[in-house]
Each structure stands twice: as C-alpha cells, then as structure tokens.
Design an enzyme around this catalytic site. Structure first.
Site, mmCIF file in Angstrom:
data_model
loop_
_atom_site.group_PDB
_atom_site.id
_atom_site.type_symbol
_atom_site.label_atom_id
_atom_site.label_comp_id
_atom_site.label_asym_id
_atom_site.label_seq_id
_atom_site.Cartn_x
_atom_site.Cartn_y
_atom_site.Cartn_z
ATOM 1 N N HIS A 37 4.705 5.585 -0.934
ATOM 2 C CA HIS A 37 5.611 4.828 -1.799
ATOM 3 C C HIS A 37 5.551 5.266 -3.258
ATOM 4 O O HIS A 37 6.325 4.785 -4.082
ATOM 5 C CB HIS A 37 5.302 3.329 -1.720
ATOM 6 C CG HIS A 37 5.660 2.720 -0.396
ATOM 7 N ND1 HIS A 37 6.938 2.723 0.100
ATOM 8 C CD2 HIS A 37 4.904 2.093 0.532
ATOM 9 C CE1 HIS A 37 6.951 2.113 1.284
ATOM 10 N NE2 HIS A 37 5.729 1.730 1.570
ATOM 11 N N GLU A 137 -0.905 -3.011 9.229
ATOM 12 C CA GLU A 137 0.131 -3.654 8.408
ATOM 13 C C GLU A 137 1.379 -3.983 9.220
ATOM 14 O O GLU A 137 2.433 -4.252 8.650
ATOM 15 C CB GLU A 137 0.459 -2.808 7.173
ATOM 16 C CG GLU A 137 0.846 -1.364 7.440
ATOM 17 C CD GLU A 137 1.200 -0.612 6.154
ATOM 18 O OE1 GLU A 137 1.323 -1.221 5.076
ATOM 19 O OE2 GLU A 137 1.373 0.620 6.248
ATOM 20 N N ASP A 163 3.225 -5.405 3.738
ATOM 21 C CA ASP A 163 3.891 -5.161 5.020
ATOM 22 C C ASP A 163 3.386 -6.113 6.102
ATOM 23 O O ASP A 163 4.176 -6.592 6.921
ATOM 24 C CB ASP A 163 3.683 -3.700 5.460
ATOM 25 C CG ASP A 163 4.673 -2.773 4.774
ATOM 26 O OD1 ASP A 163 5.872 -3.127 4.727
ATOM 27 O OD2 ASP A 163 4.271 -1.711 4.287
#
Ligand code: 3PY
Ligand code: MG
Length: 248
Positions: A37, A137, A163
């Site tokens: 990310h 997650e 998540d």
C-alpha cells in the site's frame, strides 16, 4: 524476536531517502517498507534498504502479494524478512514460506544479488536467517490461523487490523468491539501454542503500546505518513490558536 523479545518498528509508506534516513536514525528495532500500500516499488529497494542497514535496524518489506517470484526478489535485494499480505489458506502460506528458502527446504531460486553484497556468507545461513511472516487479515485466514501458525517455515503471524476488521466485523467501526478483541486473542493464542511471534500493525502509538501490553511480540508504532500529517495538524492548530489570540 527469536529470543522472545518484544520489538517496536516503524512503517514506511513513502519511498523517500531522507525520511527513511530520519526514521532509521531514530533507532527503531525494525523498519518495514510497504510495497503493498506504500509508494515504494521493487526498484526503490536498492536505494532504501542500505539506509536502513546502516542504522542496524532489521530490514522488513511487506510484499505486494504472495507471489513467490516477488518474495524471492525482495529477499535477493537484501530484506531480512518479508510480511506477506492476505494469506487465506495453508497452501498460500506454505508457498510463501517455500519462496523464502533454498532447496531442498524450499523453492527459492539462487541469485542473492544485493543480499550477498551485505553479507558474503549469505548463502550459508540464508535459510535460517530469513524471516517469513504471514498476514492474518481475512476471515478465511483467521479461520485457519492455528494451522497456518504451525506450518514449518512460517516464522510468525502479523495481524492487519484494518482488513481483519472489514472481513470479520464489516468495517473499522468493529475495531473496538468484542468480536475483534476475541479475534486478536485467538491469533495471539495460535502463535503462543507453537511458540512463534505475533505482530500487529499499530493504528497509532497509543494503540501500539496497548497491543504490546496485550502480548503482541512486535508492533509498528506509527507510519511516516501519519506522523507527518499529525505534525501538520498540530502546526495548524498552534497557528490557529495564536492567530485568534492576535485578533483578540
Ligand atoms: C491492515 O490493517 O489491514 C494492514 O494491512 C496494515 O497496513
Ligand atoms: Mg491489510
């Protein structure tokens, strides 16, 4: 972590040399460069990892995906360990662990381009030294957490709270609730049962300290981007207070 010690890290979302230098010099136990990310690409690692290396912090990279070829390249570029996101199944976790080790233990192809530059004896101990952490997650990964934790080659678990909250509780509003708290306890117990470390992404420094108190072995204290935006807000607040005082 192999001595069972708790550690604090910092998460890098930018791919900036100066920020990496500042973070590395601040003395964290480990620094994670985020390819999933964050802004860094594989091609940034030969520039960023030596900066982390120079300050003796452990070089961790969160890879973009569980693709073995990506994991191998990140290790070839000199990462001490990888955090592999979105692991659902035992097969995925097994493949990720295998990608981190040379045969006959694993499937890693040999070409440690930058890793050898840091350490000429790399090949002799890479299989033992490299760390493979898989992220819990998703609801599916969470359901399989005990078996995933027990897999040989998995050095530890790493919880992605955001998540996981989406997957288990429908969103971040669940982060403070009982379902999420029980889920964290189950992940911690899964690690404890096989004597492996369990890390978690810290939502902020206060949250990170709470997670370490709760029993997580390692936690990121903050990210470079959140630290910077908090500092901006603080500066604006100070400026707003003083300008209203000036008007008075
Ligand atoms: C999550 O919280 O899901 C993460 O992956 C942390 O970056
Ligand atoms: Mg995540």
């Amino acid at each position: 972590y192999r001595e069972g010690l708790q550690s604090q890290g910092l998460w890098l979302n930018t791919a900036d040399s100066q920020i990496t230098e500042m973070v590395a010099a601040a003395g964290f136990d480990w620094i994670c460069i985020d390819l999933q990310h964050g802004l860094a690409e594989l091609a940034d690692l030969p520039r960023l990892l030596p900066i982390v290396e120079k300050c003796d912090a452990c070089k961790i990279v969160r890879v973009l995906s569980d693709k073995p070829e990506e994991i191998r390249r990140v290790l070839d570029l000199g990462a001490h360990g990888v955090i592999v996101p979105m692991i659902d199944t035992l097969e995925q976790a097994t493949a990720a662990a295998a990608a981190c080790r040379y045969p006959p233990v694993g499937t890693r192809s040999c070409g440690p381009t930058r890793a050898m530059a840091y350490d000429p004896k790399y090949l002799a101990h890479a299989n033992d030294a490299v760390m493979c952490f898989v992220m819990i997650e998703t609801a599916e990964g969470f359901e399989n957490v005990e078996q995933i934790a027990a897999l040989p080659g998995i050095d530890g678990l790493f919880v992605g709270p955001v998540d996981l909250s989406f997957s288990l509780c429908g969103g971040v509003s669940g982060l403070g609730g009982a379902v999420f708290s029980d889920a964290l306890d189950r992940v911690l117990a899964a690690g404890k049962q096989v004597d492996k470390p369990v890390g978690i992404f810290g939502l902020n420094p206060e949250n990170a300290v709470q997670q370490l108190r709760r029993g997580f072995t390692f936690c990121s204290l903050a990210t470079d981007t959140t630290l910077f935006s908090n500092a901006l807000q603080q500066a604006q607040t100070v400026a707003a207070q003083s300008s209203s005082r000036c008007r008075d």
